[in-house]
Scaffold this active site. Structure first.
Site, PDB file in Angstrom:
ATOM      1  N   GLU A 106       3.362 -13.117  12.931  1.00 51.93           N
ATOM      2  CA  GLU A 106       3.445 -12.214  10.927  1.00 51.93           C
ATOM      3  C   GLU A 106       4.805 -11.524  10.526  1.00 51.93           C
ATOM      4  O   GLU A 106       5.267 -11.480  11.276  1.00 51.93           O
ATOM      5  CB  GLU A 106       2.437 -12.039  11.078  1.00 51.93           C
ATOM      6  CG  GLU A 106       0.589 -12.402  11.451  1.00 51.93           C
ATOM      7  CD  GLU A 106      -1.204 -11.654  11.156  1.00 51.93           C
ATOM      8  OE1 GLU A 106      -0.091 -10.379  10.655  1.00 51.93           O
ATOM      9  OE2 GLU A 106      -1.278 -12.160  11.088  1.00 51.93           O
ATOM     10  N   CYS A 119       9.192  -6.687   7.742  1.00 58.50           N
ATOM     11  CA  CYS A 119       8.798  -6.400   8.260  1.00 58.50           C
ATOM     12  C   CYS A 119       8.332  -7.301   9.473  1.00 58.50           C
ATOM     13  O   CYS A 119       7.867  -8.283   9.595  1.00 58.50           O
ATOM     14  CB  CYS A 119       7.668  -5.752   7.824  1.00 58.50           C
ATOM     15  SG  CYS A 119       6.675  -4.798   9.628  1.00 58.50           S
ATOM     16  N   CYS A 126       1.941  -7.286  21.942  1.00 60.84           N
ATOM     17  CA  CYS A 126       2.759  -6.241  22.761  1.00 60.84           C
ATOM     18  C   CYS A 126       2.276  -5.217  24.181  1.00 60.84           C
ATOM     19  O   CYS A 126       1.063  -5.391  24.272  1.00 60.84           O
ATOM     20  CB  CYS A 126       2.430  -4.834  21.602  1.00 60.84           C
ATOM     21  SG  CYS A 126       3.764  -3.390  21.586  1.00 60.84           S
ATOM     22  N   CYS A 130      -0.495   0.908  22.746  1.00 62.96           N
ATOM     23  CA  CYS A 130      -0.707   2.192  21.584  1.00 62.96           C
ATOM     24  C   CYS A 130      -1.973   2.800  21.323  1.00 62.96           C
ATOM     25  O   CYS A 130      -2.934   1.587  20.618  1.00 62.96           O
ATOM     26  CB  CYS A 130       0.289   2.174  20.687  1.00 62.96           C
ATOM     27  SG  CYS A 130       2.149   2.618  20.893  1.00 62.96           S
ATOM     28  N   CYS A 133      -3.433   1.136  17.462  1.00 65.23           N
ATOM     29  CA  CYS A 133      -2.611  -0.638  16.293  1.00 65.23           C
ATOM     30  C   CYS A 133      -3.272  -1.261  17.997  1.00 65.23           C
ATOM     31  O   CYS A 133      -3.665  -1.819  18.321  1.00 65.23           O
ATOM     32  CB  CYS A 133      -1.139  -0.567  17.822  1.00 65.23           C
ATOM     33  SG  CYS A 133      -0.237  -1.422  16.956  1.00 65.23           S
ATOM     34  N   HIS A 234       3.791  10.491  17.105  1.00 64.99           N
ATOM     35  CA  HIS A 234       3.230  10.279  16.541  1.00 64.99           C
ATOM     36  C   HIS A 234       2.435  11.653  17.197  1.00 64.99           C
ATOM     37  O   HIS A 234       0.950  11.867  17.160  1.00 64.99           O
ATOM     38  CB  HIS A 234       2.139   9.305  17.188  1.00 64.99           C
ATOM     39  CG  HIS A 234       2.199   7.342  16.641  1.00 64.99           C
ATOM     40  ND1 HIS A 234       2.570   8.096  15.253  1.00 64.99           N
ATOM     41  CD2 HIS A 234       3.082   6.952  17.042  1.00 64.99           C
ATOM     42  CE1 HIS A 234       2.973   6.195  14.630  1.00 64.99           C
ATOM     43  NE2 HIS A 234       3.427   6.267  15.569  1.00 64.99           N
ATOM     44  N   CYS A 352       0.365  -1.804   8.337  1.00 61.22           N
ATOM     45  CA  CYS A 352       0.882  -1.376  10.139  1.00 61.22           C
ATOM     46  C   CYS A 352      -0.030  -1.407  10.472  1.00 61.22           C
ATOM     47  O   CYS A 352      -0.972  -1.047  10.396  1.00 61.22           O
ATOM     48  CB  CYS A 352       1.687  -0.031   9.456  1.00 61.22           C
ATOM     49  SG  CYS A 352       3.189   0.776   8.758  1.00 61.22           S
TER      50      CYS A 352
HETATM   51  N1  SAH Z   1       6.736  -0.666  19.024  1.00 56.00           N
HETATM   52  C1  SAH Z   1       7.576  -0.349  17.462  1.00 56.00           C
HETATM   53  C2  SAH Z   1       7.202  -1.215  16.251  1.00 56.00           C
HETATM   54  C3  SAH Z   1       5.817  -2.247  16.215  1.00 56.00           C
HETATM   55  S1  SAH Z   1       4.292  -0.455  15.254  1.00 56.00           S
HETATM   56  C4  SAH Z   1       6.940   0.810  17.189  1.00 56.00           C
HETATM   57  O1  SAH Z   1       6.081   1.309  18.584  1.00 56.00           O
HETATM   58  O2  SAH Z   1       7.834   1.662  16.458  1.00 56.00           O
HETATM   59  C5  SAH Z   1       5.629  -0.202  13.252  1.00 56.00           C
HETATM   60  C6  SAH Z   1       5.101   1.624  13.077  1.00 56.00           C
HETATM   61  O3  SAH Z   1       3.442   1.457  12.631  1.00 56.00           O
HETATM   62  C7  SAH Z   1       4.635   1.978  14.084  1.00 56.00           C
HETATM   63  O4  SAH Z   1       5.430   3.965  14.033  1.00 56.00           O
HETATM   64  C8  SAH Z   1       3.536   2.039  14.635  1.00 56.00           C
HETATM   65  O5  SAH Z   1       2.978   3.559  15.733  1.00 56.00           O
HETATM   66  C9  SAH Z   1       2.078   2.456  13.716  1.00 56.00           C
HETATM   67  N2  SAH Z   1       1.463   2.273  13.360  1.00 56.00           N
HETATM   68  C10 SAH Z   1       0.634   1.252  14.741  1.00 56.00           C
HETATM   69  N3  SAH Z   1      -0.172   0.361  14.308  1.00 56.00           N
HETATM   70  C11 SAH Z   1      -1.043   1.381  13.298  1.00 56.00           C
HETATM   71  C12 SAH Z   1      -2.547   1.645  12.533  1.00 56.00           C
HETATM   72  N4  SAH Z   1      -3.303   0.726  12.529  1.00 56.00           N
HETATM   73  N5  SAH Z   1      -2.076   2.325  11.133  1.00 56.00           N
HETATM   74  C13 SAH Z   1      -0.904   3.210  11.128  1.00 56.00           C
HETATM   75  N6  SAH Z   1       0.008   2.887  11.436  1.00 56.00           N
HETATM   76  C14 SAH Z   1       0.439   1.750  12.587  1.00 56.00           C
END
Ligand code: SAH
Length: 377
Positions: A106, A119, A126, A130, A133, A234, A352
């Site tokens: 996407e 984006c 991945c 995390c 996510c 975070h 995000c």
């Molecule tokens: N792997 C990379 C880029 C992808 S995520 C990274 O970790 O930076 C892009 C951003 O969205 C990151 O800061 C991630 O932590 C955040 N993110 C992931 N899941 C999310 C969620 N459910 N709500 C808000 N932000 C989120």
């Protein structure tokens, strides 16, 4: 800047053919050198492929017939193809693109006054796990090729031009699916194309790589590039970050911050954007804010608070608006530029952490990797 991707066929490419969309300027120079052609052909190809978005060699009229015929024999220009697109109430666009091998990714376009941010995804799934996510939940499938990464920009601009609404991709954030630094070489070549004046010509300040902190490759990036950097922090201490961003167990905060300081020194016009997802009762107390302010002292910083976007099966809730405001005010009082990210495109699952490649039955799922999926090649 050292950026010569080896010329090797992309995954799913036609055997024996080089996908020219996998190559940045240096890669194209090497390719043409291999054909006994002049290096300036690289710039001609960049303009055809990325500015005019022409992929048919026969139409590249400033190349001699002999060169066109040679390209037709040994090369191709292959892009991911769109499956469907959606537009959110707030104008956010999401495209689902199909890749070789039955995968889908996407890419999301966020229009704002005077700019348009794309984006972009860097991997299918991945490996980093995390906890907040939804991409993490689907596990890791594979790295995207350079053509598949830059193809998202190619395709978005093509689709926006076709709409005739005068919308442009002015900014790219590598904040879609995947960990960009785990797909180092392909991401570097793609970002080289984004900032190349003969390809997309974006300002280095407007191309942002977001990483959860793969320290060795972050150090490498300081040598190879000077695009903007966002770091998914975070948590303000190792105990909490170990839990919600597990890659921290491998590269703890002290190492991560050292690598970030190095990046800022090498690219003096930059500051680091720290991303901080607001999780109710987990990382959002006054004490967390104070700890964060102390942690980042001395690093040119901007803090971006991200309201948590829920997804099915998520075990967190977003902090209240009052809490986010208070957290932000504490950081501002300590002298940090702090912004709260506006959630965009949530009605089309384009926000995000919500990107999963919705056409799941087309996705070949592999079990999650034990490691980070890190590619040090
Ligand atoms: N792997 C990379 C880029 C992808 S995520 C990274 O970790 O930076 C892009 C951003 O969205 C990151 O800061 C991630 O932590 C955040 N993110 C992931 N899941 C999310 C969620 N459910 N709500 C808000 N932000 C989120």
């Amino acid at each position: 800047m050292s950026s010569a991707p080896a010329i090797e066929p992309a995954r799913g490419a036609t055997p024996g053919r080089v996908n020219l969309l996998d190559l940045d300027r240096q890669g194209l120079r090497d390719f043409f050198a291999g054909l006994g052609e002049k290096p300036f052909r690289a710039v001609q190809l960049l303009k055809w492929l990325h500015q005019r978005r022409v992929t048919d060699f026969a139409a590249m009229t400033d190349l001699s017939k002999a060169v066109r015929a040679r390209l037709a024999e040994c090369a191709e220009a292959r892009l991911p193809s769109p499956i469907f697109d959606q537009e959110s109430r707030d104008g956010t666009r999401k495209w689902v693109l199909s890749l070789d091998g039955g995968n889908a990714i996407e890419t999301v376009f966020i229009p704002e006054a005077g700019r348009g941010t794309l984006c972009v995804s860097s991997q299918v799934g991945c490996a980093l796990d995390c906890k907040f996510c939804s991409t993490a939940q689907q596990g890791f499938n594979r790295n995207l090729t350079t053509a598949e990464i830059i193809g998202q920009v190619w395709f978005a601009q093509q689709a926006l031009d076709a709409e005739g609404r005068d919308r442009r991709v002015t900014n790219v954030v590598l904040m879609g699916m995947g960990e960009p630094l785990a797909n180092y070489r392909n991401v570097l070549a793609a970002t080289n194309l984004m900032v190349d004046q003969h390809a997309y010509g974006l300002s280095r300040r407007r191309v942002t790589l977001s990483t959860s902190g793969l320290v060795p490759n972050l150090r490498r990036l300081a040598d190879d590039s000077d695009i903007s950097l966002a770091v998914s922090l975070h948590a303000p201490n190792d105990a909490l970050r170990d839990e919600i961003v597990p890659v921290n167990q491998r590269y703890p905060l002290a190492e991560l911050l050292d690598a970030c300081r190095l990046y800022v020194e090498r690219t003096p016009h930059h500051r680091i954007t720290w991303e901080y997802v607001m999780l109710d009762g987990v990382n959002d107390s006054d004490e967390h804010a104070r700890e964060l302010a102390r942690l980042l002292e001395g690093i040119p910083s901007k803090i971006n608070l991200i309201p948590f976007n829920p997804f099915p099966g998520a075990r967190y809730r977003c902090s209240s608006r009052e809490r986010i405001e208070r957290f932000s005010a504490l950081l501002q009082r300590s002298g940090y530029i702090t912004t709260v990210r506006r959630t965009r495109g949530d009605d089309i699952d384009g926000a995000c952490g919500q990107l999963v490649g919705q056409v799941e039955d087309r996705i070949r799922r592999h079990p999650r990797w034990g490691g980070t999926g890190e590619n040090r090649a």
